[in-house]
Enzyme design. Structure first.
Site, PDB file in Angstrom:
ATOM      1  N   LYS A  32     100.055  75.276 137.688  1.00  0.00           N
ATOM      2  CA  LYS A  32      99.227  75.810 138.768  1.00  0.00           C
ATOM      3  C   LYS A  32      98.152  76.778 138.255  1.00  0.00           C
ATOM      4  CE  LYS A  32     102.374  79.595 140.023  1.00  0.00           C
ATOM      5  NZ  LYS A  32     101.485  80.708 139.685  1.00  0.00           N
ATOM      6  N   GLU A 219     100.665  82.403 144.154  1.00  0.00           N
ATOM      7  CA  GLU A 219     102.022  82.737 144.632  1.00  0.00           C
ATOM      8  C   GLU A 219     102.015  83.024 146.139  1.00  0.00           C
ATOM      9  OE1 GLU A 219     104.399  82.230 142.787  1.00  0.00           O
ATOM     10  OE2 GLU A 219     103.952  82.693 140.701  1.00  0.00           O
TER      11      GLU A 219
END
Length: 739
Positions: A32, A219
């Site tokens: 990511k 996140e």
């Protein structure tokens, strides 16, 4: 060669989508951060976006620093104009410019936890509220959660129902007044006040909306309601919001994280494009299949399934042992064996557990086996404050000659014995060449401390009584008496925060250590002594300080392990009651159990090559042996994933098992990893009815108010005397009728 050639198709799809809301569901180990940084580069190089208009936001300074470094490498010139920061540092920058709009000076102070505690203590004093009854840490915890939910003192006051809530609302209101008058904000205020600033000053908000035309949040599954609101306001105008997260790794609910932020993203931001990153670059397929099987049982999640090109890899290992001591010995021996064979270095190996208290047994095994280790995200068991406090009490009871020990605990829990008093007593001891404790016994002869006389007398009286009792009580009983008489345990129970509960777990583990020491000494036909126990503890603590080798085994909680990876992982303590814990098992809500399952998923996906899972049939809790079934999280896993299911050949043992345990092992072997082994078995005819008084092992006494046949099991509603109304499955609840 293009910088985008290293991206797979899904990663590239996420990078190219630059206009409008984008939700990137990034599975564990799916790269990511690479996507985020390349997306920044793509905006600048391919879309000609001025770096000044780009914002990348994350949670920790470390994560922000790493992202900044990687963006600088990719982008080069102009990267310094990109806003890369944490939530809190972003809000500080904004408030330093516009704090006067809220009535603050721009040079406002930011209060840390100690500052907050000082203010709360002063507020309680002014409001005539006893902080022995209402703990500062508990108040801080509640205030923080209120701010996470954007609940001001005015909102809290409108919702209060009982005396305790009214008292909290009053403290909260006065606390905020004190901060404002001191031109100060706490960390939660930084976000909340920025939201207030934007909502009260649309022109300021619009200025930042035009500044941050392209926003990326890392996140995202860990955001709370206030952080969501902040991002929503900033992105509302241009809608170019990219959030990256994994709902399957949302494990910080206790800190205020709201998984609904990521689950409902598409409903809040219409026309959202969703990209799933399911290719994993970290683990083998066997490990990923295990993780997929565990997490698919959660209902509150976005559907995805991890896969990899790394191959199937080594099969998983599962071992159930008779005791937690055998579990720790096996893990220690297995790591040593793999290092000797050249399979791994010590630093390739990690032990992951649910609670910090579990580390104690592993630490001791490693010390005795000369295996270097390090605890990450915590401190060694015997260095933890509560353990050092109790050990200091035991040292004082044993002989009172250790001045450091006595000084450590003379005001623990707080008794109002100040530093000036302690210094006068210390001077008296030095002048008369006696110990500090002996000086305490003569405190009435020391000038200038008369105001503390009763408090000192209480302390020395407790020690003298415990010394007398040590002649007849076992060491474990002495420790229990110590916790009761000093009020140490009661204070932690009253505080009722995550930190205080963890400290209670550690104290329980210390009592288990004391009982284990007594059993060991008795088995060699000797008498256990307090001095002998303290010597053993000192030896362990001293040896622990010698482990300075950089090549060490890592020990950490599952919460601390998020974001890390290791070639060889040991996921230990997989037992119902421990992982998942009883609170989750008996909770009325699915949320707690689903978060525990996500925590298990996080643990599994930390492993790159080898995953070892262990459980103990018997585990000592606060000095008493408790039997545990294997964790429901792994009972139904496909058998073909495992190299070795629990059996006599694979289970590591040091003592002969009793027949009852042999039978339990055989039962487990027949049921392990079966797809039907975790089904609820309906209770037969109940021996209680509506209106009967019953007792529950956790909730205590209550009255049955309703019984319904739910098909699979009876659903019983009970109004408990202290725990309130609970709805329980009869087969799990095991209610006992009180005649």
């Amino acid at each position: 060669m293009s910088i985008y050639d290293s991206l797979n198709d899904k990663q590239m799809e996420a990078v190219r989508h630059t206009e409008g809301p984008l939700l990137i569901l990034a599975g564990a180990g799916s790269g990511k951060t690479r996507v985020l940084t390349h997306r920044v580069a793509y905006l600048i190089e391919e879309k000609n976006v001025n770096p000044f208009y780009i914002m990348a936001i994350t949670f920790t300074n470390k994560a922000a620093g790493e992202m900044r470094e990687r963006i600088n490498e990719l982008v080069g010139y102009g990267a310094e104009s990109i806003w890369v920061a944490t939530f809190h540092s972003s809000c500080v920058r904004i408030l330093r410019r516009y704090a006067e709009c809220l009535g603050y000076d721009r040079n406002f102070t930011i209060y840390d936890a100690e500052d907050q505690k000082t203010v709360i203590k002063e507020v309680c004093r002014r409001c005539n509220i006893d902080t022995k009854q209402v703990k500062e840490n508990s108040i801080m915890y509640r205030i923080s959660h209120a701010k996470d939910r954007m609940e001001t003192p005015e909102i809290v006051e409108k919702e209060v129902e009982d005396f305790e809530e009214k008292q909290f609302a009053k403290i909260y209101r006065e606390y905020q007044k004190e901060l404002f008058s001191n031109n100060a904000m706490d960390f939660d205020d930084l976000i909340l006040n920025t939201i207030v600033l934007f909502e009260k000053n649309p022109e300021i908000l619009e200025g930042y909306q035009d500044r941050f035309r392209y926003i990326m949040v890392d996140e995202y599954q860990d955001t709370n309601l206030a952080q969501f609101r902040l991002i929503y306001l900033l992105a509302k105008k241009h809608q170019n919001l990219c959030v990256v997260g994994d709902d399957d790794q949302s494990i910080y609910r206790f800190r205020g994280a709201n998984i609904e932020n990521i689950l409902s993203f598409e409903r809040v931001f219409l026309n959202t494009k969703v990209v799933k990153l399911e290719q994993n670059y970290r683990s083998t397929q066997n490990i990923l299949d295990c993780a997929n099987e565990v997490i698919k049982k959660n209902t509150g999640r976005k559907e995805k399934r991890l896969w990899t090109e790394n191959g199937r890899g080594e099969k998983l290992h599962f071992h159930q042992f008779e005791t937690s001591y055998e579990e720790a010995e096996f893990v220690c021996d297995d790591i040593a064996r793999r290092v000797r064979n050249g399979d791994y270095q010590y630093s390739d190996c990690a032990i992951l557990y649910r609670t910090n208290a579990q580390s104690r047994i592993f630490e001791e095994k490693f010390i005795y086996a000369n295996v270097p280790y390090r605890i990450i995200g915590g401190i060694n068991f015997y260095s933890r404050k509560e353990i050092k406090d109790i050990i200091a009490y035991l040292k004082t009871i044993d002989n009172g000659k250790d001045d450091l020990a006595v000084k450590r605990i003379i005001n623990v829990p707080k008794r109002g014995i100040g530093a000036a008093t302690i210094n006068r007593i210390d001077d008296y001891a030095q002048q008369n060449q006696i110990s500090f404790y002996e000086a305490l016994l003569e405190h009435e002869d020391i000038p200038g401390i008369s105001r503390s006389s009763k408090k000192i007398h209480f302390f020395t009286n407790v020690i003298q009584v415990l010394r007398a009792k040590s002649e007849t009580l076992s060491l474990a009983e002495l420790a229990e008496e110590l916790l009761e008489m000093t009020g140490y345990q009661a204070e932690l129970i009253e505080e009722d925060t995550e930190e205080s509960r963890a400290r209670l777990d550690n104290i329980n583990e210390l009592i288990s250590k004391i009982v284990a020491y007594e059993e060991k000494i008795k088995s060699s036909n000797q008498s256990p002594t307090l001095n002998g126990f303290l010597e053993e503890v000192a030896l362990i603590a001293d040896l622990d300080d010698l482990n300075q080798n950089q090549d060490y085994v890592v020990l950490m909680t599952l919460h601390s392990a998020k974001g890390l990876e290791f070639p060889n992982v040991y996921l230990v303590g997989l037992e119902d009651g421990l992982f998942p814990g009883y609170l989750s098992i008996y909770s009325e809500s699915l949320e707690e159990m689903e978060e525990e399952r996500r925590l298990c998923y996080v643990g599994i996906t930390r492993a790159q090559k080898t995953l070892n899972m262990t459980a103990a049939f018997r585990r000592m809790v606060r000095g008493e042996w408790q039997n545990h079934d294997v964790s429901r999280f792994i009972k139904n896993l496909p058998r073909e994933l495992f190299e070795d299911a629990p059996s006599e050949k694979t289970a590591h043992t040091t003592v002969k098992r009793p027949n009852a345990y042999q039978q339990a092992k055989q039962d487990f072997q027949r049921k392990a990893f079966s797809s039907v082994s975790n089904k609820i078995e309906k209770s037969g005819a109940l021996n209680y009815k509506e209106g009967d008084t019953v007792e529950h092992i956790k909730f205590g006494r209550g009255v049955v108010t309703n019984i319904q046949d739910g098909g699979r099991d009876f659903e019983v509603t009970v109004e408990f005397e202290t725990a309130g109304v609970k709805r329980l499955f009869a087969s799990f609840a095991k209610l006992k009728k009180i005649e």
